[in-house]
Design a protein around this motif. Structure first.
Motif, mmCIF file in Angstrom:
data_model
loop_
_atom_site.group_PDB
_atom_site.id
_atom_site.type_symbol
_atom_site.label_atom_id
_atom_site.label_comp_id
_atom_site.label_asym_id
_atom_site.label_seq_id
_atom_site.Cartn_x
_atom_site.Cartn_y
_atom_site.Cartn_z
ATOM 1 N N TYR A 145 0.759 -1.183 0.143
ATOM 2 C CA TYR A 145 -0.023 -0.228 0.152
ATOM 3 C C TYR A 145 1.008 1.212 0.088
ATOM 4 N N LEU A 146 1.937 1.412 -0.853
ATOM 5 C CA LEU A 146 2.591 2.614 -1.243
ATOM 6 C C LEU A 146 2.483 3.414 -2.316
ATOM 7 N N ARG A 150 3.429 7.191 -3.890
ATOM 8 C CA ARG A 150 4.488 6.953 -4.978
ATOM 9 C C ARG A 150 4.049 7.617 -6.047
ATOM 10 N N ASP A 151 2.925 7.735 -6.250
ATOM 11 C CA ASP A 151 2.224 8.676 -7.416
ATOM 12 C C ASP A 151 2.571 10.051 -7.262
ATOM 13 N N GLU A 152 2.687 10.503 -5.807
ATOM 14 C CA GLU A 152 3.028 11.982 -5.360
ATOM 15 C C GLU A 152 4.310 12.166 -5.747
ATOM 16 N N LYS A 153 5.355 11.316 -5.976
ATOM 17 C CA LYS A 153 6.721 11.526 -6.190
ATOM 18 C C LYS A 153 7.755 11.962 -4.853
ATOM 19 N N ARG A 175 14.873 -3.216 -3.210
ATOM 20 C CA ARG A 175 14.683 -3.029 -4.648
ATOM 21 C C ARG A 175 13.311 -2.472 -4.970
ATOM 22 N N ASN A 176 13.143 -1.095 -5.268
ATOM 23 C CA ASN A 176 12.102 -0.504 -5.418
ATOM 24 C C ASN A 176 11.078 -0.347 -3.741
ATOM 25 N N ASP A 177 10.141 -1.054 -3.860
ATOM 26 C CA ASP A 177 9.273 -1.128 -2.540
ATOM 27 C C ASP A 177 9.660 -2.560 -2.233
ATOM 28 N N ASP A 178 10.615 -3.417 -2.644
ATOM 29 C CA ASP A 178 10.599 -4.795 -2.323
ATOM 30 C C ASP A 178 12.005 -5.137 -1.568
ATOM 31 N N LEU A 179 11.928 -6.281 -0.815
ATOM 32 C CA LEU A 179 13.094 -6.567 -0.087
ATOM 33 C C LEU A 179 13.476 -7.756 -0.796
ATOM 34 N N ILE A 180 14.588 -8.191 -1.470
ATOM 35 C CA ILE A 180 15.041 -9.376 -1.890
ATOM 36 C C ILE A 180 15.906 -10.332 -0.810
#
Ligand SMILES: *[C@@H]1O[C@H](CO)[C@@H](O)[C@H](O)[C@H]1NC(C)=O
Ligand SMILES: *[C@@H]1O[C@H](CO)[C@@H](O)[C@H](O)[C@H]1NC(C)=O
Ligand SMILES: *[C@@H]1O[C@H](CO)[C@@H](O)[C@H](O)[C@H]1NC(C)=O
Ligand SMILES: *[C@@H]1O[C@H](CO)[C@@H](O)[C@H](O)[C@H]1NC(C)=O
Ligand SMILES: *[C@@H]1O[C@H](CO)[C@@H](O)[C@H](O)[C@H]1NC(C)=O
Ligand SMILES: *[C@@H]1O[C@H](CO)[C@@H](O)[C@H](O)[C@H]1NC(C)=O
Ligand SMILES: *[C@@H]1O[C@H](CO)[C@@H](O)[C@H](O)[C@H]1NC(C)=O
Ligand SMILES: *[C@@H]1O[C@H](CO)[C@@H](O)[C@H](O)[C@H]1NC(C)=O
Ligand SMILES: *[C@@H]1O[C@H](CO)[C@@H](O)[C@H](O)[C@H]1NC(C)=O
Ligand SMILES: *[C@@H]1O[C@H](CO)[C@@H](O)[C@H](O)[C@H]1NC(C)=O
Ligand SMILES: *[C@@H]1O[C@H](CO)[C@@H](O)[C@H](O)[C@H]1NC(C)=O
Ligand SMILES: *[C@@H]1O[C@H](CO)[C@@H](O)[C@H](O)[C@H]1NC(C)=O
Length: 547
Positions: A145-146, A150-153, A175-180
């Motif tokens: 739920y981000l 994100r759309d708001e920059k 990586r972006n909104d993820d954790l690898i």
């Protein structure tokens, strides 16, 4: 008329609008939560389908308060979305969004919870986003739920924490909104926190999500294995219905064909329906494939015992064999032993008590087949004391010359040689004795009490000598008959003592009644028993049917 028409029209309009309002379907969306002090954006259009020509309005439920569209307000509606910048504890509660178009309406409830973290922790255990990932070389954990922010920059990078500590392990990469996570294992399960900052109207806010990560260990590629049967034997009753499971475990992605066979032929083909296999039932416990195929033997037959019913599963096989139940084996063994001991004892007793009758009966029923020619003439040579007495005839004479011939010769058909009766006068006694004894099968010695005192057979001591010869050289069996109880054997010759000790004597009670002439008295049975089986004369042999 005009008034009536307007009235009617307005009634219809009121009616229509009430229908419209009451038919507005409602949906409830419950799981919205946010940490106090953080911004929250909720989109009403959950179903993302393009809507044309509609009105969308947010309300705070309860007092049905319309949410303002003024952008500087802490809570406001912006386009279709409800904004909290930031949320406070009092904001908890339900909110509804109503969507109108020309023909219908939709209402959606949102139950929003603003929570506080547990003291001393970076999370509250009641408000976690669960995520399950498999243990593998690379797994992805998403910070949820981000999108709206994100759309708001004006957002920062996401930072990841595990158990409230910033992750510094090289296996963890953002990586972006993820954790690898590389080479994730079960130990990577736990509480994760993703966090970023968001600038709104010159103010910076934190945005965080708590995730309960569960790493599920997937079993390594499993080999196909037959759990049951295990080449074992089971006991089953003849004629019973037997169901045997073939339980197989294998890797999830391997499709093993399972079948029951006998002698390498499918049971369904070889038993005409008496033995059948069931359908394969599969399940997936703990990430592997578990399959069961039953063997159904409707009625166990004798030939099934010992047979190998083999379950084949891919490359592996295992069999089950049937065994007939052995009930109480020990009991049977003991019972059998006792029974045979009992039978033996009874047989011995019967033989002991009825030996004579048995032998006599046997001779009677089988004698034609068992008699064999031995070249002898007499069945017995009778030796008895000739007591030269003045008073009439002695008991011994009576017995030997009357009774013996009557019973043994006339009734039983034996052929006796009685010295003094059968010998030709003039022949030397010693020669007669020697010859006839050799031609006799038995030697009957009659002892009378009076013979002991004056010495047995004193007057014919040659006979005694002959008797010795017979006993020792020819092995003729001797039958000792006492005509009365003889108390003292001390004066008897050694040979008589020996015979008495070895074979015993038969005592005659000394009566000459009618009954005592019967061949079935105990005395005569005893004598007959010791006599040889009767030999047939050649004339009798002629009468036998040809065998
Ligand atoms: C009104 O909305 C409903 C459901 O949201 C939809 O099925 C219908 O087509 C819409 N009508 C118009 C005129 O857009
Ligand atoms: C939406 O609301 C506006 C103004 O409140 C109104 O003019 C318009 O007709 C409404 N549209 C629908 C589809 O209800
Ligand atoms: C909203 O959620 C809270 C707890 O999460 C619950 O007690 C309450 O009944 C819910 N309200 C509605 C309208 O579902
Ligand atoms: C994580 O933080 C706790 C305190 O919050 C600390 O006790 C623990 O040692 C830390 N663990 C690591 C791996 O840094
Ligand atoms: C997880 O941690 C335990 C205890 O530290 C260790 O014994 C085990 O080997 C670990 N498991 C894996 C898959 O690394
Ligand atoms: C991002 O933040 C800056 C400074 O706070 C502001 O000028 C800008 O308008 C913001 N951008 C958006 C898209 O809101
Ligand atoms: C954001 O979180 C940090 C700690 O991670 C804290 O120091 C800061 O005060 C928070 N900012 C707000 C606006 O709450
Ligand atoms: C995290 O998830 C696991 C498995 O679903 C569960 O057992 C555990 O209780 C959860 N932990 C918390 C703090 O909710
Ligand atoms: C085979 O598997 C089934 C299903 O799990 C179970 O009910 C049955 O007891 C198993 N049979 C044997 C012999 O283990
Ligand atoms: C098994 O098959 C063989 C020949 O294929 C045959 O000789 C044998 O009798 C069979 N045994 C049984 C138990 O059917
Ligand atoms: C076994 O086979 C018999 C006869 O085909 C059938 O009546 C019975 O239901 C079967 N039993 C099972 C457990 O499949
Ligand atoms: C059981 O018997 C099969 C042949 O029928 C054999 O291949 C298998 O190895 C045996 N398994 C065991 C555990 O003895």
């Amino acid at each position: 008329i005009m008034v009536a028409a307007v009235f009617t029209c307005s009634v219809i309009l009121v009616f229509l609008s009430s229908v419209k309002a009451s038919t507005c379907p409602t949906r409830v969306f419950n799981s919205v939560f946010v940490l106090v002090g953080e911004p929250l954006i909720i989109d009403c259009l959950l179903d993302k389908t393009p809507h044309m020509n509609y009105n969308l309005t947010w309300y705070k439920s309860g007092r049905k308060m319309l949410v303002t569209q003024v952008k500087h307000s802490r809570i406001h509606q912006h386009e279709n979305m409800l904004w909290f910048v930031p949320a406070t504890l009092e904001d908890s509660g339900s909110y509804e969004c109503v969507i109108w178009n020309l023909t219908s309406c939709n209402k959606i409830y949102f139950n929003i919870t603003v929570f506080k973290n547990t003291a001393g922790l970076c999370f509250n255990g009641n408000y976690l986003y669960p995520q399950e990932v498999p243990a593998s070389s690379s797994v992805k954990i998403v910070c949820p739920y981000l999108d709206f922010f994100r759309d708001e920059k004006n957002t920062s990078l996401v930072h990841w924490y595990k158990e409230c500590n910033l992750t510094k392990n090289e296996r963890f990469t953002s990586r972006n909104d993820d954790l690898i996570i590389t080479n994730a294992n079960v130990n990577d399960s736990g509480n994760y926190l993703c966090k970023m900052t968001y600038k709104y109207m010159g103010k910076e806010y934190n945005i965080s999500r708590n995730i309960n990560v569960t790493v599920i260990e997937t079993p390594p590629n499993k080999r196909t294995e037959i759990l049951y049967p295990r080449n074992n034997t089971i006991e089953v009753e003849l004629g019973s219905n037997v169901i045997v499971d073939c339980n197989v475990s294998s890797a999830k992605d391997i499709s093993v064909g399972i079948s029951w066979r006998v002698n390498n032929t499918l049971v369904n083909y070889s038993f005409m329906g008496r033995v059948q296999e069931g359908n394969q039932i599969d399940s997936f416990p703990d990430g592997y494939l578990f399959s069961t195929v039953t063997l159904n033997i409707t009625e166990v037959k004798q030939e099934d015992y010992g047979r190998h019913f083999v379950c084949f599963a891919g490359e592996v096989a295992a069999y089950i064999a049937l065994r007939q139940p052995v009930q109480n084996f020990q009991g049977y063994l003991i019972g059998g032993l006792l029974a045979s001991v009992f039978v033996t004892v009874v047989a011995i007793l019967i033989y002991k008590f009825f030996k004579i009758d048995i032998v006599l009966w046997y001779r009677k029923s089988c004698h034609p087949f068992m008699s064999k020619e031995d070249g002898k003439i007499y069945d017995a040579y009778v030796l008895y004391p000739k007591i030269s007495s003045v008073d009439s005839i002695s008991t011994a004479d009576n017995f030997v010359l009357k009774m013996l011939p009557e019973v043994l010769e006339r009734k039983c058909g034996y052929n006796l040689f009685i010295l003094g009766r059968d010998d030709l006068p003039g022949k030397a006694v010693i020669n007669v004795v020697d010859e006839t004894i050799k031609q006799s099968r038995r030697l009957i010695i009659v002892l009378a009490p009076e013979s002991s005192s004056c010495g047995l057979l004193d007057n014919i001591s040659e006979q005694q000598l002959a008797m010795y010869n017979a006993l020792i050289q020819d092995g003729i069996k001797v039958i000792l008959i006492e005509l009365d109880k003889i108390k003292d054997y001390t004066n008897m010759p050694e040979s008589i003592k020996y015979i008495k000790q070895k074979h015993g004597a038969i005592r005659w009670k000394g009566d000459f009644t009618e009954k005592s002439y019967s061949t079935n008295t105990k005395f005569w049975k005893n004598v007959r028993y010791r006599m040889p089986p009767r030999h047939l004369t050649s004339s009798e042999l002629h009468l036998l049917p040809a065998s």
